[in-house]
Design an enzyme around this catalytic site. Structure first.
Site, short mmCIF file in Angstrom:
data_model
loop_
_atom_site.label_atom_id
_atom_site.label_comp_id
_atom_site.label_asym_id
_atom_site.label_seq_id
_atom_site.Cartn_x
_atom_site.Cartn_y
_atom_site.Cartn_z
CD GLU A 91 -48.61 18.36 -90.77
OE1 GLU A 91 -49.27 19.02 -89.94
OE2 GLU A 91 -49.15 17.56 -91.56
CD GLU B 133 -52.53 20.72 -87.75
OE1 GLU B 133 -53.72 21.08 -87.74
OE2 GLU B 133 -52.17 19.61 -88.18
CG ASN B 134 -48.94 18.62 -82.17
OD1 ASN B 134 -50.13 18.42 -82.00
ND2 ASN B 134 -48.09 17.65 -82.50
CD GLU C 155 -56.33 18.36 -86.30
OE1 GLU C 155 -56.81 19.42 -86.74
OE2 GLU C 155 -55.37 17.79 -86.84
N GLY D 52 -50.48 10.93 -91.00
CA GLY D 52 -49.20 11.22 -91.63
C GLY D 52 -48.34 12.15 -90.80
#
EC number: 3.4.11.-
Length: 939
Positions: A341, A307-308, A164, A304
């Site tokens: 996440e 979220e894959n 991302e 930080g």
């Protein structure tokens, strides 16, 4: 780059789907058949078969990708993304056989054009085959190398991904835009000493010649390229299963795997919560035993967490927790980042914004759901105590003319990166919270579940969300006069002319209301003036600038809430016009708007309004909630900046803080008062600076003295204790310095084996780091510690030392990245910049290493923005403004001159200069007057 221009008539018409007159030139000198940053939609991907072989010795990788394509228009051109990689063996697999394709590259847009001699026919399916090779990235994005040092000093290498927003194209050729969703089947070739993990569970491992292994992973759900992930490492894992049957596994370096128990329990609890709350099972499909989710603690990680889908990745500090060494704020931070996440597995992954202009649909929701989920699953954390801070942080950026709408057009990768800011995250969360309060939590939940179910595995825009939240039926709502159905959203109209208006269901247009919050930048300032029973209301844009023009033409639909001295009932009023008024049932002593700061707006109490609030706080501050008090502190000091309120009025209000105990009100008091003397530090105004410091210490002295040097109390009490003791030690409050010095010496004499209460360690370390011997001892402990939270506190303490040679050395070592991680460089530089002994060192370092840092952290990233604003936001002189302008003005567009954060830095310094010029005499006079008053009382 100079773009050679070639007329369209010189190009075969079916090579270029558009009416533009000129085309760019590919690397081989031929015309490139596409000249837009966004890909055409003539061809879209259906499925990727991706094989990757990273070599952790030579630090490069090779791969092959086969992409199944769906053709929507006849064409002989396929445009897709690839960045800084060698492409070879490009074939088209068509029904009539295999054909070699011609390849053109246009590096400026990271694009490849695959040219076919024959036409790809609309409605048919084809496959393209590409072989590729590249180096593992030296940055923190794409497919990049990482490393860690074992306790014995051995350096071990790993490879991890961060795609991302636009970095998948650096790992494999792909259609790297969120709307091009597809399925992915991934294979990873590795050495036996490593393991590989990816989004989906492994289905088999095949032995290859040469002693290598190839792991085959299950095919993913339909998803965007930025959510693809894979890691090759020597990590170990632990696992647990949720009540809904999802196997959760956490991966970390072997020597830290015993620090994963808390995060594992949190992930299990939170995934179960989201399964129930969204009424949608965890989205990855269940295939026998394969329903699973992985979390990985990565030693080198810029942001930080990420979220894959199915494999969320984290900084080690975001996942690792040692019950003996981690603090209350560490626990709070870890649960929040996991909650964030995991919320993305629905908001962002299952339902994805169509384009990055609506990033807030991902990030605003995930930030908001952190607090919703933890309020229910971890009530002992009291997360509500910390939500307001997010709104205050967003307003800091949103009060500048260089702010942007929550939903704003973006095109190139730098602009896309800039969307990952406080506006998309924190403002997004705050306006969702306001909408939830407006609709009721029950109606809001029904609406967002409807949104998720309606658009699963699809891409959305703002209007899809508003449609889902409109006409939510069978949910009651408390209004002023009775519980009413949402379908009738109305209340009895007052009979007086111009009295309170409640809008009936056919008038309540969620989209019309929320478009005013998402499609225009900034936020409103509501001015309230009470005259008897009549309350006059007006709205304008709150803006810190000399130029009034950027605030013209703004109008919001504002869901106002208010309470009065006569009743605890929360009253509601939708302000849709520039001015309006409402009537109270009776005259009151005070009125407080924006109850608990549920709304994203500021309030100015005109006439005698602020005086009545000051009187209330001085005599009965608990009549208002802690959030209300924090809200008032924030508003009154911010209104000084735009000259709506005099500084002495704000300071008079702050006097009540001597009796304050609630964390948000206390920390907001610090948040408004501390910057005043921080501005003076940069102007060498020692006398006034020390007066201001003394005032703040005196104000909170009783609360500081009440703090025990242990780890007792609730999470909020413990976080507040850490904050207060750190502040008082940094400000040389004698009792704190004495105690911290004693504890540091005892800890040092024990060679660091003595167990210090966790919540007080920052205060102790800060005092210890003031001497060369103490600093060196702290550094040695930092160097060998395996507890990431402990290392983080030591690092911060060392960065606020007065020892300038140490500060400079720290920044240099962080840039090198061998002893101190480069991922920590931004925190080190910004901490040094806040240090009165280090701010010039930090500015010099930023300038000297600018080109290295933008390559490492990427143009437009939140990290670069944090560095720029963090280093410059306390400057308050024209000389420093000129110096900042001179440096950033010398940059080119390729080196960052167009970044929004640079304009924000200019605006912030200009605002600081105006504030100082206007308010320094007032501040001096008020402090002198107070000192005389205190002296008289002492006598």
């Amino acid at each position: 780059m100079i773009i050679q221009r070639i007329h369209l008539c010189e190009i075969e018409s079916n090579a270029f789907p558009g009416p533009l007159s000129y085309l760019p030139i590919a690397t081989n000198g031929q015309p490139f058949p596409w000249d837009r940053m966004r890909l055409p939609t003539t061809v879209t991907p259906l499925h990727y078969d991706l094989a990757i072989h990273p070599n952790l010795t030579t630090l490069d990788f090779t791969g092959v990708v086969r992409i199944e394509l769906d053709v929507h228009e006849d064409t002989n051109t396929v445009i897709l993304h690839a960045k800084q990689m060698q492409i070879s063996d490009v074939f088209l697999l068509a029904p009539e056989g295999i054909k070699r394709l011609k390849v053109l590259e246009y590096p400026r847009f990271h694009q490849l054009a695959l040219l076919s001699d024959s036409v790809l026919i609309k409605g048919r399916k084809y496959e393209v085959h590409l072989a590729f090779a590249a180096n593992l990235s030296d940055s923190f994005h794409g497919f990049y190398k990482g490393s860690y040092r074992t306790s014995s000093g051995e350096v071990r290498v790993l490879a991890s991904t961060q795609f991302e927003a636009t970095f998948a194209r650096g790992a494999f050729p792909c259609f790297d835009e969120p709307a091009f969703k597809a399925n992915f089947t991934i294979r990873i070739i590795r050495e036996p000493r490593h393991i590989a993990i990816s989004n989906m569970p492994m289905v088999k491992t095949v032995e290859l010649p040469g002693g290598l292994l190839e792991d085959h992973f299950d095919t993913t759900v339909k998803m965007s390229t930025y959510l693809v992930a894979y890691i090759v490492s020597d990590f170990k894992s632990v696992s647990k299963t949720t009540q809904h049957g999802v196997k959760i596994s956490i991966y970390a370096v072997p020597e830290k795997i015993d620090q994963t128990a808390f995060a594992l329990d949190a992930a299990v609890k939170l995934l179960d919560f989201y399964d129930d709350y969204f009424d949608i099972p965890y989205p990855l499909p269940k295939q026998g035993q394969w329903k699973s989710h992985y979390l990985a603690a990565i030693p080198d990680f810029q942001s930080g967490a990420m979220e894959n889908w199915g494999l969320t990745t984290y900084r080690e500090t975001g996942l690792l927790f040692d019950p003996e060494k981690s603090s209350a704020s560490d626990k709070l931070g870890i649960t929040k980042v996991i909650a964030h996440e995991l919320a993305h597995q629905w908001f962002g992954n299952l339902v994805t914004m169509e384009w990055w202009n609506d990033l807030w649909l991902n990030e605003g929701f995930a930030k908001f759901m952190e607090f919703v989920s933890l309020d229910i699953t971890y009530p002992e954390l009291h997360v509500d105590d910390f939500f307001l801070a997010k709104c205050f942080e967003a307003m800091e950026v949103d009060s500048l003319s260089s702010s942007h709408p929550v939903s704003t057009p973006v095109e190139n990768p730098t602009q896309i990166q800039e969307m990952f800011d406080d506006v998309s995250y924190d403002k997004g969360a705050c306006i969702l919270n306001m909408l939830r309060d407006f609709l009721t939590p029950e109606a809001f939940e029904i609406g967002i579940v409807r949104y998720l179910k309606r658009y699963s595995y699809q891409n959305t825009v703002n209007s899809h969300l508003w449609e889902s939240l409109t006409n939510v039926s069978d949910v009651s709502h408390d209004l002023d006069e009775g519980r009413l159905k949402h379908t009738e959203f109305c209340s009895k109209r007052k009979t007086q002319s111009g009295a309170s208006k409640w809008y009936s269901g056919d008038e309540l247009d969620v989209r019309a209301i929320m478009d005013t919050w998402t499609l225009q930048e900034g936020f409103p300032l509501v001015t309230v003036e009470v005259r008897g029973r009549e309350v006059r209301l007006s709205q304008e844009r709150y803006l810190k600038t000399d130029d009034p023009s950027p605030s013209e033409g703004f109008l919001w639909q504002i869901p106002l809430t208010y309470k009065t001295s006569a009743s605890n009932t929360v009253h509601r009023f939708l302000l849709k016009t520039k001015t309006d008024f409402l009537f109270l049932p009776e005259e009151v002593d005070w009125v407080k708007f924006n109850v608990d700061m549920s709304g994203y707006y500021m309030v100015h109490y005109a006439g005698e309004g602020w005086n009545s609030i000051i009187k209330l706080l001085q005599h009965s501050h608990t009549a208002l909630s802690g959030n209300d008090r924090a809200n008032l502190i924030h508003n009154v000091f911010q209104l000084v900046s735009i000259e709506k309120v005099r500084l002495d009025t704000a300071l008079e209000l702050s006097l009540y803080l001597s009796r304050e105990t609630k964390i948000m009100a206390v920390t907001q008091g610090f948040g408004e008062l501390v910057p005043l003397y921080k501005l003076m530090e940069k102007r060498d105004m020692k006398v006034l600076e020390n007066q201001m410091k003394s005032y703040i210490v005196d104000l909170f002295q009783d609360l500081i003295d009440q703090q025990e040097w242990n780890d007792s109390g609730s999470v909020s009490q413990r976080v507040l204790r850490s904050y207060l003791l750190l502040f008082s030690c940094v400000r040389n409050y004698a009792p704190c310095v004495t105690k911290a010095t004693q504890l540091f010496n005892q800890w040092k004499d024990s060679d660091g084996t003595m167990s210090l209460p966790v919540d007080i360690t920052m205060a102790v370390f800060v005092i210890g780091a003031r001497t060369p011997e103490g600093w060196d001892f702290l550094f040695e402990k930092y160097r060998h510690s395996l507890q990431m939270s402990v290392k983080s506190r030591m690092k911060t303490a060392m960065a606020v030392s007065p020892l300038q040679d140490k500060l400079k050395w720290m920044m240099e070592q962080s840039l090198i990245g061998e002893i101190m991680k480069t991922q920590d460089l931004p925190d080190v530089v910004v901490s040094v910049s806040k240090n009165p002994h280090g701010y010039q060192l930090a500015w010099d370092f930023l300038r000297a290493n600018w080109h290295t840092m933008i390559k490492k952290f990427d143009l437009g990233s939140s990290t670069i923005s944090y560095l720029v604003t963090g280093v410059t936001n306390q400057y308050s002189t024209r000389e420093m403004l000129d110096e900042v302008r001179s440096f950033f003005g010398s940059l080119t567009e390729e080196t960052g001159s167009e970044m929004r954060c640079i304009q924000q830095a200019y605006e912030t310094i200009e605002d600081n200069i105006r504030w100082m010029d206007k308010n320094l005499p007032l501040l001096q006079a008020w402090l002198d007057k107070r000192n005389r008053r205190v002296s008289h009382e002492d006598l």
